[in-house]
Design an enzyme around this catalytic site. Structure first.
Site, PDB file in Angstrom:
ATOM      1  N   HIS A 189      56.950  -6.194  90.252  1.00  0.00           N
ATOM      2  CA  HIS A 189      56.656  -4.951  89.536  1.00  0.00           C
ATOM      3  C   HIS A 189      55.816  -5.318  88.325  1.00  0.00           C
ATOM      4  O   HIS A 189      56.253  -6.057  87.444  1.00  0.00           O
ATOM      5  CB  HIS A 189      57.936  -4.238  89.106  1.00  0.00           C
ATOM      6  CG  HIS A 189      57.668  -2.922  88.434  1.00  0.00           C
ATOM      7  ND1 HIS A 189      57.683  -1.715  89.112  1.00  0.00           N
ATOM      8  CD2 HIS A 189      57.347  -2.619  87.151  1.00  0.00           C
ATOM      9  CE1 HIS A 189      57.398  -0.738  88.272  1.00  0.00           C
ATOM     10  NE2 HIS A 189      57.195  -1.258  87.074  1.00  0.00           N
ATOM     11  N   CYS A 190      54.606  -4.789  88.283  1.00  0.00           N
ATOM     12  CA  CYS A 190      53.666  -5.145  87.210  1.00  0.00           C
ATOM     13  C   CYS A 190      53.726  -4.095  86.101  1.00  0.00           C
ATOM     14  O   CYS A 190      53.358  -2.934  86.324  1.00  0.00           O
ATOM     15  CB  CYS A 190      52.243  -5.232  87.769  1.00  0.00           C
ATOM     16  SG  CYS A 190      51.032  -5.703  86.502  1.00  0.00           S
ATOM     17  N   PRO A 191      54.164  -4.463  84.905  1.00  0.00           N
ATOM     18  CA  PRO A 191      54.216  -3.485  83.807  1.00  0.00           C
ATOM     19  C   PRO A 191      52.836  -3.075  83.312  1.00  0.00           C
ATOM     20  O   PRO A 191      52.690  -2.007  82.717  1.00  0.00           O
ATOM     21  CB  PRO A 191      55.009  -4.230  82.726  1.00  0.00           C
ATOM     22  CG  PRO A 191      54.780  -5.679  83.012  1.00  0.00           C
ATOM     23  CD  PRO A 191      54.666  -5.784  84.494  1.00  0.00           C
TER      24      PRO A 191
END
Length: 424
Positions: A189-191
């Site tokens: 999950h890429c912020p």
């Protein structure tokens, strides 16, 4: 008619529950149980941290604006030609391309696996299930094992059961705790993009990161050229050149730091593509210590990840669904005890199937019994005196039960009451 409606007051709770099933259908994105955020009527899906996307856009666009407005103008003045305009135009076009890649990465379904409305049947799990990871051989929800074995390219791979989505995750699938969804070929999950990176958007993510690296190199190089020209023109050292063009100095420092970040990320993902791994698998399983069943060679790995057809989404977020079905899915996903749905809609056949929960059945039976008792003794409850006799109530309850497929249970109950009255 008004008297008949008032006479059904004792059934108001059950009636209200069942009538809720007749509410107008809503869109899937409106009843979505994940943590995603939707825009444009469900056409765009983002993660819960979508606001970070604004920061990412600013970190890309603002330096390019400064570069195009200041540095390219200085290049035009120093070279006495239109080279600065061409440099600025190329930077703006390339930045627009990067923003499109960012939106394609962040604004679409990354490969979410639809949740099940109920756990799979134990007989559907098969003989390949594995109970070894449960202490004492215990079962999960609905008596299901924690893992089962599937064959991937001739290698047995364990897949886990997801208690939230009530399914056995496909190989390479993992549950994202931030978005609260199971995602196929889950990478991370890429912020920075506010979205999970999975099977359907990994290609755009890699193109976004690698293109950003190229943009950083581009701006860094022309800022150095600008400072070099200033040093040659004014015959000064680097420090004085930076004083004459502070924007170039700031952009050199900014892009140098950014290059280490996005450049390192690009190199890491190039390695993952060559070995056909995901970030999650690389940190979790360490395939260098055992066989990677997904590795098909460098060329085939590149073709599979970057050149193959992107699969269609398994979710139609604009499809109309019954809200009660979504609520049922939610209650199971949160770990609450399952109860039969009041109404479900078979979207393929278009047939409505109606069932009543056990507690509603008991409620109706108790009310039927009360009505029968009142009919035998010839009394009326105070709150319905003057409105409707108990025999009419019993008739209405019988019709109500028949309407929802409970005439058999009602008939049996009635026979019991008759035998009780005949044998006091």
């Amino acid at each position: 008619m008004e008297g008949r409606m008032q006479g059904k007051a004792p059934l108001s709770d059950s009636n209200r529950r069942i009538m809720d099933a007749e509410a107008p259908p809503r869109r899937l994105y409106q009843t979505w149980k994940g943590s995603n955020r939707f825009f444009l009527g469900g056409r765009l899906i983002f993660g819960p941290d979508v606001r970070s996307l604004i920061l990412t856009v600013c970190l890309i666009v603002i330096p390019v604006i400064l570069f195009s407005a200041v540095v390219s103008g200085q290049l035009t003045h120093e070279y006495h030609n239109q080279i600065g305009g061409w440099v600025a135009t190329a930077a703006i076009i390339f930045t627009a391309y990067i923003i499109v890649l960012l939106l394609l990465t962040s604004g679409q379904d990354p490969g979410i696996v639809p949740r099940n409305a109920h756990p799979p049947e134990p007989e559907d799990v098969g003989e390949s299930s594995n109970l070894s990871e449960w202490p004492g051989g215990q079962h999960g929800s609905a008596g299901l094992p924690l893992t089962k074995d599937v064959l991937v390219n001739g290698v047995l791979v364990k897949v886990k059961y997801c208690h939230t989505c009530m399914l056995y995750r496909p190989p390479r699938c993992s549950h994202c705790s931030i978005c609260n969804n199971c995602v196929e070929r889950f990478d991370h999950h890429c912020p920075w993009v506010g979205q999970c990176i999975g099977k359907r958007n990994y290609r755009f993510f890699f193109m976004f990161v690698s293109s950003t690296t190229v943009l950083c190199i581009y701006v860094f190089a022309f800022c150095l050229v600008d400072l070099r020209i200033i040093m040659d023109t004014h015959r000064c050292k680097l420090g004085k050149a930076i004083m004459k063009s502070p924007v170039s100095g700031i952009l050199i420092l900014y892009t140098f730091i950014a290059m280490w970040f996005v450049g390192g990320l690009t190199s890491f993902h190039l390695y993952l593509i060559c070995t056909n791994q995901t970030t999650y698998e690389n940190f979790r399983y360490r395939y260098d210590r055992r066989t990677n069943p997904h590795n098909r060679g460098v060329v085939q790995n590149f073709i599979e990840i970057l050149c193959s057809r992107i699969p269609s989404s398994k979710n139609n977020f604009r499809a109309k669904v019954k809200e009660d079905s979504a609520t049922f899915t939610s209650s199971l996903g949160m770990g609450r005890a399952p109860s039969p749905p009041k109404m479900s809609v078979d979207l393929e056949m278009g047939v409505k199937r109606q069932t009543v929960a056990m507690e509603e059945l008991e409620d109706l039976h108790s009310q039927i019994g009360s009505a029968m008792g009142l009919e035998r003794c010839g009394t009326e409850p105070p709150h319905i005196v003057g409105r409707k006799g108990c025999s009419e109530i019993a008739t209405d309850i019988e019709a109500f039960a028949e309407e929802f497929g409970m005439e058999q249970g009602f008939t049996e109950r009635k026979k019991i009451e008759q035998r009780t009255s005949d044998n006091p």
